[in-house]
Design an enzyme around this catalytic site. Sequence first.
Site, PDB file in Angstrom:
ATOM      1  N   SER A 296       0.832  -1.209   0.000  1.00 36.75           N
ATOM      2  CA  SER A 296       0.000   0.000   0.000  1.00 36.75           C
ATOM      3  C   SER A 296       0.867   1.260   0.000  1.00 36.75           C
ATOM      4  O   SER A 296       0.480   2.282  -0.584  1.00 36.75           O
ATOM      5  CB  SER A 296      -0.963   0.006   1.188  1.00 36.75           C
TER       6      SER A 296
ATOM      7  N   HIS B 142       8.765   3.334   9.114  1.00 38.83           N
ATOM      8  CA  HIS B 142       8.507   2.505  10.296  1.00 38.83           C
ATOM      9  C   HIS B 142       7.201   2.951  10.958  1.00 38.83           C
ATOM     10  O   HIS B 142       7.000   4.148  11.185  1.00 38.83           O
ATOM     11  CB  HIS B 142       9.664   2.600  11.296  1.00 38.83           C
TER      12      HIS B 142
END
EC number: 2.1.2.2
Length: 184
Positions: free
Chosen positions: A13, A101
């Site tokens: 995504s 992250h």
Amino acid sequence: MSTISVFASGTGSNFEALADAGLPIAMVVCDHADAPVVAKAQARSIATFIIDYRDYPTKAAAETAILAALPASDLIVLAGYMRIIGPTLLAAYPGQIINLHPALLPSFPGRTGIADAYAYGVKVTGVTVHVVDAGIDSGRILAQAPVRILPGESLAHLEARIHAVEHQLLPHTVAAILKEELAL
Ligand code: GAR
């Protein structure tokens, strides 16, 4: 014209968010042939390189194979690439590899940042983009966005909201680097 390469292991995504932002992606490198990101890249006619680390005796040998396939890139973006980058790639692209992250580093590094922050019970987590160094999620921080954990929120709901923030922060940060508004 600047070019970037995207390394991803799974859903892709964030690759899609980068592509939708019009960023110049030369190649997607993926370590799982059946990962959805591969079909997503192919659907956009972006070159893909599948690397199966089990085919190589060492990480260095696998990374040498990646380098042989990789078009010259100004930036490598790790967008859900679930491997530690080794010295071979780090030396070939010094300071030019960044990672996304799903937590506010240096809190909750590793593969399960969203769940770890949720389980700990922090009230604010978020998203980090950082330069990759030899450690685990330890390089210099380039950008962060906070996400407040709502009272009674489910993990699945939080994950969806973290991903939505990632889809904004990562393309924005990569665009700023390519425009030299943000120094690596
Ligand atoms: C993203 O949430 C990214 O932050 C995370 O993997 C997901 C990939 O999603 N990366 C890490 O946890 C790295 N430690 P995507 O495949 O849909 O882009």
